[in-house]
Design an enzyme around this catalytic site. Structure first.
Site, PDB file in Angstrom:
ATOM      1  N   SER A 119       2.364   2.842  -5.480  1.00  0.00           N
ATOM      2  CA  SER A 119       1.694   2.182  -4.355  1.00  0.00           C
ATOM      3  C   SER A 119       1.396   3.140  -3.205  1.00  0.00           C
ATOM      4  O   SER A 119       0.707   2.775  -2.275  1.00  0.00           O
ATOM      5  CB  SER A 119       2.521   1.004  -3.845  1.00  0.00           C
ATOM      6  OG  SER A 119       3.614   1.475  -3.111  1.00  0.00           O
ATOM      7  N   LYS A 157       6.640   1.903   2.182  1.00  0.00           N
ATOM      8  CA  LYS A 157       5.289   1.478   2.584  1.00  0.00           C
ATOM      9  C   LYS A 157       5.001   2.025   3.975  1.00  0.00           C
ATOM     10  O   LYS A 157       5.912   2.417   4.708  1.00  0.00           O
ATOM     11  CB  LYS A 157       5.208  -0.061   2.680  1.00  0.00           C
ATOM     12  CG  LYS A 157       5.378  -0.805   1.361  1.00  0.00           C
ATOM     13  CD  LYS A 157       4.076  -0.869   0.586  1.00  0.00           C
ATOM     14  CE  LYS A 157       4.234  -1.599  -0.727  1.00  0.00           C
ATOM     15  NZ  LYS A 157       5.206  -1.081  -1.645  1.00  0.00           N
TER      16      LYS A 157
END
Ligand SMILES: C[S@@+](CC[C@H](N)C(=O)[O-])C[C@H]1O[C@@H](n2cnc3c(N)ncnc32)[C@H](O)[C@@H]1O
Length: 621
Positions: A119, A157
Site C-alpha cells: 500500500s 500509512k
C-alpha cells in the site's frame, strides 16, 4: 576492480541514495539500465558487495547501503507492519538490524518493522523492506506513520487530519484510505532499508504465469447503478451494470446467447435485454431467481399503475380475521406482532392480483418491505437483530415502505419497458451451476458472471440475506427449509479432509498456509474451489469453441492469507480447455459488499474482505 557497467550501477545507487536516503529497488535498477530481469540487477549488486563497494548490512545480507557511513547502531526489529490492511499490532522478535547512526538522526528512540504488502509503493516502500521508525505519539500531516486503529490493528500509512477525523492514506492509487475518529500514532518512518532479497522474490513473482492489469476505467466511480429495473431490490454483491454491459459489448454481439451461471438478482440479464442479447441465468438461491425474473420481465407501466392503485384500496379493507400468518420458526423474534398483521394483509392483497407478472413485480417491493419492517439491521447481509432501546422504538410504517418502494420500482419498470429489446429473450433456471442444467453443449456465445467469492457461511450469506423474504413470499413448501440455502451454495459443505486432485499450485499454496493456522477454514476454501472447478467444467461444456467466459471475482483474505482466486480460476480453467487471455483489476467503489466481516461471528473479530476485484477473461480453446 569493477567493470564499467558495475561502476555505472554503483554511481546510480549512490546518487539515488543521496536523494532518497534509501537504496533503489532492483526493479528501478533494471529499468534504469534496461536490464533483462531483476535477477540481472541482483547480479550487479552482488558483484559490488563482493568487491566491497556496497555494505552487506547486519542480519540483512542483501540490504544495501553505500560504503562510507561509519558510526553504526543496533536497532531492534519488532515484527511486521502491514502496508495494506491493518494486522494485529506489532509482535516481538529478537532480531536487530545495524544502521548508520547519522542516517536516522541523533534524537529519539528507534525500532524497525518489516513491511508486508504494497500500500506504500508510491512512497518507495515495498513488501519485504524494513522501515526504521522513530518512536513518537504525534505526527505532522502527511508523515508516514505506524498507526494503530480498532484497538490493536497496526498499519503503515500517511496520516492526515481532516475535519473531526483522521485519514490514513495509502501511497498506492489502487487502494482506499481508511477513516477513523481515533488513531494511535506509534512513530514515524525515518528510513527505509531496502531488502533486495525479498524484491528478488517479488521480481520472480512478476514472472508469474498470469499478470494482473490495473485499469481504473472499470471503476465507474460515482456513476448511477440503479437505472431501469436494477434498483428494484437489494441483493449482495450485485454487478455494477456498467461492468456487465462493457463485458457484454466487448465479448459478444447482438443476437448472441449469453449465460450468467451465477445470475443472482439478474443484473447481467437486464443489461443483456437492454442491448439485444438473449440470455440464460442460473442460480441456486430461490429469491435470486424470483428477483431476476421480475427484473427481466417487461410490464406495461400503465397496467402496473392501475393494479397498484386498486391494491392500495383493497388492502385497507382486509379484516384481521381474513389473513393467514406464515408458519415459520421465530417469526415473532424477527417481527413485531402488529407488523406481522400488516404484512399479512398486504401479502393477501398482492396475491389477489391475477396477472402473474404484475403480482410478482409487486411482491418484489413487498420483499423489500419485509426486510425493512423486520427487527433486523438492514445494513447487514447476515440476519442480526437490533437490540435494546432501538428494538423497543422500532415502529416501521409498513405501507409507507411498500408505497415508496413500489413507486420507485414502477419508474424503473417504465424505463425498462421502453428500452428492453422486444426481439430478445431471457430464460432463468433454478439450478446448481456445477451440474448439467439442460443447456445444450456448445450452444452459448458468451458467459458473463460474478461467482461468490467464498462459501456463504464465512463471506456473503446469500441464503441468510434472503431468508425472511423467502419465508414470507412462499418460496419454499416448508418455509423452514429457507435456512438451508447457504449449505447448498458453492462451498456450503466443508470437505472431510484436505486431499484433493485440483491442479492449481496457487490453490495448494494458499491451502497449505491456511491449514497451518486453521484446518477447518482450509476445508471451507477447498470445498468452494472444488465446486467452482465443477462450474468451470459445465461452463466449458455449454460454451461454443473460441468464445469468451468472463468472471468478476474477488481475492479474499482468509487467516491473513490472500487467496489469489483469479489465478486459481485461470489455472483450473486452463486445465479444462480454456486460455486465460486477460486479468483486469478494478476498484470496487459501489458494489454492495462488506469491506470487513466477522467469519467467526465473534464481536470485533473482523476479517478484511476486499476493495478490489479481478475480471478474468477466459477463451474456450
Ligand atoms: C456474486 S452473486 C451474483 C450477483 C449477481 N451478479 C447480481 O448482479 O445480482 C453470486 C451468486 O451465486 C449464487 N450461487 C452460489 N453457488 C451457486 C451454485 N452452485 N449454482 C448456482 N448459483 C450459485 C448465489 O446464490 C449468488 O446469487
Amino acid at each position: 576492480m569493477i567493470t564499467k557497467k558495475q561502476t555505472q550501477v554503483l554511481d546510480f545507487i549512490k546518487t539515488y541514495m543521496a536523494k532518497h536516503s534509501y537504496a533503489p529497488s532492483l526493479e528501478e535498477i533494471k529499468q534504469k539500465f534496461k536490464l533483462a530481469s531483476v535477477s540481472t540487477s541482483h547480479y550487479y549488486i552482488s558483484k559490488l558487495q563482493d568487491a566491497g563497494f556496497l555494505n552487506k548490512e547486519h542480519n540483512q545480507p542483501r540490504a544495501v547501503s553505500a560504503v562510507g557511513a561509519k558510526q553504526m547502531i543496533e536497532v531492534p526489529i519488532l515484527g511486521a507492519i502491514a502496508a495494506g490492511q491493518p494486522i494485529e499490532a506489532i509482535e516481538i522478535s529478537n532480531e536487530t538490524i545495524t544502521i548508520a547512526k547519522d542516517e536516522i538522526g541523533k534524537q529519539g528512540k528507534h525500532y524497525t518493522l518489516r513491511v508486508q504488502g504494497s500500500s506504500m509503493i508510491d512512497e518507495g516502500i515495498f513488501d519485504g523492506d524494513i522501515v526504521v521508525i522513530r518512536k513518537q505519539d504525534v505526527a505532522e500531516n502527511g508523515q508516514t506513520v505506524v498507526a494503530v486503529i480498532d484497538d490493536n490493528q497496526a498499519t503503515l500509512k500517511k496520516l492526515y487530519r481532516e475535519s473531526g477525523r483522521f485519514r490514513l492514506q495509502p501511497a498506492n492509487p489502487t487502494l482506499f484510505p481508511i477513516y477513523r475518529d481515533e488513531v494511535e500514532v506509534r512513530g514515524v518512518v525515518v528510513k527505509i532499508v531496502r531488502n533486495l532479497e525479498s524484491q528478488l522474490d517479488q521480481g520472480q513473482s512478476r514472472d508469474e504465469k498470469y499478470i494482473r492489469k490495473i485499469d481504473y476505467s472499470w471503476d465507474y466511480r460515482g456513476e448511477k447503478t440503479k437505472s431501469h429495473t436494477h434498483g428494484i431490490h437489494t441483493y449482495p454483491a450485485m454487478f455494477i451494470p456498467q461492468v456487465a454491459r462493457r463485458l457484454l459489448e466487448t465479448y459478444s454481439k447482438e443476437g448472441d446467447i449469453i449465460c450468467d451461471i451465477f445470475c443472482g438478482s439478474g443484473s447481467a440479464l437486464v443489461e443483456s435485454r437492454l442491448i439485444g442479447r438473449n440470455a440464460y441465468g442460473i442460480d441456486l438461491n430461490p429469491l435470486a431467481i424470483f428477483l431476476a425474473k421480475a427484473k427481466t420481465t417487461p410490464i406495461n407501466p400503465q397496467k402496473l399503475m392501475n393494479e397498484y392503485t386498486a391494491l392500495l384500496d383493497r388492502v385497507e379493507k382486509i379484516k384481521d380475521n381474513k389473513i393467514q400468518i406464515p408458519d415459520f420458526k421465530n417469526i415473532d423474534f424477527w417481527f413485531k406482532e402488529k407488523i406481522i398483521i400488516k404484512l399479512a394483509k398486504l401479502k393477501k392483497a398482492i396475491r389477489e392480483i391475477e396477472n402473474e407478472a404484475i403480482q410478482n413485480f409487486l411482491m418484489v417491493a413487498f420483499s423489500e418491505t419485509v426486510r425493512y419492517s423486520s427487527n433486523t439491521k438492514t445494513g447487514e447481509f447476515k440476519l442480526v437483530r437490533v437490540k435494546g432501546d432501538k428494538l423497543e422504538k422500532h415502529d416501521p410504517d409498513v405501507m409507507g415502505i411498500f408505497r415508496k418502494n413500489t413507486e420507485k420500482n414502477i419508474t424503473g419498470m417504465t424505463d425498462f419497458h421502453k428500452d428492453a429489446r422486444k426481439d430478445s429473450w431471457t430464460k432463468i433456471i433454478f439450478g446448481d451451476s456445477s451440474k448439467d442444467n439442460g443447456i445444450k453443449a456448445n450452444s452459448i456465445d458468451c458467459i458473463i458472471t460474478s461467482p461468490p467469492y467464498g462459501d456463504s457461511r464465512t463471506t456473503v450469506a446469500y441464503g441468510q440475506f434472503s431468508r425472511l423474504s423467502a419465508q414470507w413470499i412462499d418460496m419454499f413448501e416448508n418455509p423452514n427449509d429457507a435456512s438451508g440455502v447457504d449449505n447448498e451454495l458453492l462451498g456450503g459443505r466443508a470437505t472431510k479432509h484436505l486431499i484433493h486432485t485440483l491442479s492449481s499450485d496457487y490453490l495448494k499454496e494458499s491451502l497449505g498456509k491456511i491449514a497451518k493456522q486453521d484446518e477447518a477454514r482450509a476445508k471451507d476454501v477447498l470445498s468452494f474451489n472444488i465446486g467452482l472447478n465443477e462450474c468451470l467444467k459445465q461452463a466449458h461444456r455449454i460454451l461454443k469453441p473460441k468464445k469468451y467466459f468472463c468472471l468478476v471475482i474477488g481475492n479474499r483474505l482468509v487467516k491473513q492469507v490472500r487467496i489469489p482466486t483469479d489465478f486459481i480460476i485461470a489455472e483450473l480453467a486452463e486445465k479444462i480447455g480454456f486460455t486465460c487471455e486477460d486479468i483486469i483489476v478494478r476498484n470496487i467503489p459501489g458494489k454492495r459488499m462488506p469491506i470487513k466481516n466477522s467469519p467467526t461471528n465473534i464481536v470485533g473479530a473482523l476479517e478484511e474482505t476486499m476493495n478490489k476485484e479481478s475480471i478474468v477473461v477466459l477463451r474456450k480453446n
